[in-house]
Scaffold this motif. Sequence first.
Motif, PDB file in Angstrom:
ATOM      1  N   LEU A 273       0.778  -1.364   0.447  1.00  0.00           N
ATOM      2  CA  LEU A 273      -0.301   0.135  -0.287  1.00  0.00           C
ATOM      3  C   LEU A 273       0.785   1.446   0.118  1.00  0.00           C
ATOM      4  N   ALA A 274       1.848   1.032   1.075  1.00  0.00           N
ATOM      5  CA  ALA A 274       2.668   2.622   1.099  1.00  0.00           C
ATOM      6  C   ALA A 274       3.040   2.830  -0.206  1.00  0.00           C
ATOM      7  N   ASN A 275       3.668   1.802  -1.011  1.00  0.00           N
ATOM      8  CA  ASN A 275       4.288   2.287  -1.877  1.00  0.00           C
ATOM      9  C   ASN A 275       3.735   1.950  -3.252  1.00  0.00           C
ATOM     10  N   ALA A 276       2.642   1.672  -3.360  1.00  0.00           N
ATOM     11  CA  ALA A 276       2.105   1.536  -4.625  1.00  0.00           C
ATOM     12  C   ALA A 276       1.085   3.052  -5.461  1.00  0.00           C
ATOM     13  N   ASP A 277       1.487   2.853  -6.392  1.00  0.00           N
ATOM     14  CA  ASP A 277       1.393   3.476  -7.817  1.00  0.00           C
ATOM     15  C   ASP A 277       0.318   3.026  -8.865  1.00  0.00           C
ATOM     16  N   GLU A 278       0.002   3.277 -10.095  1.00  0.00           N
ATOM     17  CA  GLU A 278      -0.782   2.831 -10.821  1.00  0.00           C
ATOM     18  C   GLU A 278      -0.653   1.329 -11.500  1.00  0.00           C
ATOM     19  N   GLY A 279       0.652   1.041 -11.589  1.00  0.00           N
ATOM     20  CA  GLY A 279       0.982  -0.829 -12.058  1.00  0.00           C
ATOM     21  C   GLY A 279       1.283  -1.726 -10.747  1.00  0.00           C
ATOM     22  N   VAL A 280       1.557  -0.556 -10.052  1.00  0.00           N
ATOM     23  CA  VAL A 280       1.456  -1.456  -8.591  1.00  0.00           C
ATOM     24  C   VAL A 280       0.281  -2.050  -8.216  1.00  0.00           C
ATOM     25  N   ALA A 281      -0.557  -0.851  -8.325  1.00  0.00           N
ATOM     26  CA  ALA A 281      -2.020  -1.024  -7.747  1.00  0.00           C
ATOM     27  C   ALA A 281      -2.638  -2.678  -8.499  1.00  0.00           C
ATOM     28  N   TRP A 296      -7.026   4.056 -13.297  1.00  0.00           N
ATOM     29  CA  TRP A 296      -7.547   5.337 -14.158  1.00  0.00           C
ATOM     30  C   TRP A 296      -7.918   4.150 -15.122  1.00  0.00           C
ATOM     31  N   PRO A 297      -8.540   3.801 -16.551  1.00  0.00           N
ATOM     32  CA  PRO A 297      -9.601   3.615 -17.538  1.00  0.00           C
ATOM     33  C   PRO A 297      -8.440   2.528 -18.281  1.00  0.00           C
ATOM     34  N   PHE A 298      -6.815   2.851 -18.156  1.00  0.00           N
ATOM     35  CA  PHE A 298      -6.195   2.208 -18.641  1.00  0.00           C
ATOM     36  C   PHE A 298      -5.682   0.470 -18.563  1.00  0.00           C
ATOM     37  N   VAL A 299      -5.985   0.281 -17.103  1.00  0.00           N
ATOM     38  CA  VAL A 299      -6.402  -0.845 -16.786  1.00  0.00           C
ATOM     39  C   VAL A 299      -6.655  -2.422 -17.319  1.00  0.00           C
TER      40      VAL A 299
END
Length: 447
Positions: A273-281, A296-299
Amino acid sequence: MAEPVDGGLAPLLALADAATFTKREIQNCSMAKVSSVFRVALVSAAALAGCSEPAAVPTLHWYINPDNGGQTRLAEQCTQQARGRYRIRTALLPRDSTAQREQLVRRLAARDSGVDLMSLDVPYLAEFAHAGFLREFHPQERQALTEGLLEAPLASAVWDGRLFAMPFNANTQLLWVRKSVAEDAGLDLNGQLTWDEIIEAAERTGTTVQVQARRYEGYTVLINSLIMSAGGAILVDPAAGKDAVPAIDSAAGRAAARVIERLANSPAAAPTLANADEGVAQAGFRAANGGFMTNWPFVYTAEAGRPLQEDFGWSRWPAVERGRASAPPLGGVNVAISAFSKRPSLAVEAVACITSPASQKQYMLAEGLLATVESVYDDPEIRAAFPMADLLRESVDEAAPRPLTPYYPDITDVIQRTWHPPASVDQTTPARTARFIVEVLHERRLL
């Protein structure tokens, strides 16, 4: 684009960069004339224009943020459509939003006329406009260019009542859900779910809730939308600059802190969680215990052809309070014209081409970033590629902007410092943030 030049012509073309000559154009000159120009070092645009027919085409330099080539393709297409009136060349900015801002600030503060157009991340519009870096679109231009634009993206391009950029693409987040998990948890994805419902559902099903909470801009996006979803704001009067009054120490600010505190201390929180950006999520959502994610919709487009796409569901960004609709995040890019461009009229023509409905449709299909023109969402190709098109349009139109203030870089830095790591957030966090903002704005504390 100019062809590569080799041999003895390379120095000539380098000196004549402002004239943007191609190899063929130089070769069409008599060598005696070229040689003469070279000998006396008068390789200016005017001198070389005397050697070539037709005259050199004016070049507009567009500084773009990284993508998969979509902006460069639009530059090429708009160059062709200009039929010799101008050409557009692109220059690539860094990937990180903060680094993009820094490079543009350095160039524009130096009044660099080599910047004509720029792809500007939405939070920085006020700062750049207030500093005198951007050319205002005149009322007639504004009327012609903004017809059919969605409300929130248009507001992101306006400062002090004046239009300083054209919304090129927008972005917003949805709640992405594994349909199988939602079914097990008994959730209705067609309704407005709350953060409490999502966290409880993840706890019951042994899955995770993925968000962006690394110390970076994406975390400010999360916090801002939580606060605005609770009916509040980070600042009362963002346009007041350093005299803006923090509004984050409020019931809405504390409601936002409660959501983050609860998630951070829940078994539904990802270890990252503390290191999560869009890619990690995104990676966490793909994992076997993935259940819920704001992103975002790219996922969704990234899952095309993958097994997970069949289990990919969506709902509106979660609400903080039952009975109050959420305020989804607003992201995106505006195309602005430098106040120091030597070709502002041509730049306006180029912006009209780059941000046209046809261009925005093409960019949305190619890059997965959302259109700012409402009609694009009704296009059959868009609706086939984005089955949630209506929800995306609604979310963009009702999205929560980050504070439109010239001091935004300082504001976001304070928030990232005081709200990170997520596990440290509690009911005192909004008050600490408010004090820190005042101290920084009035130069009583340094970042």
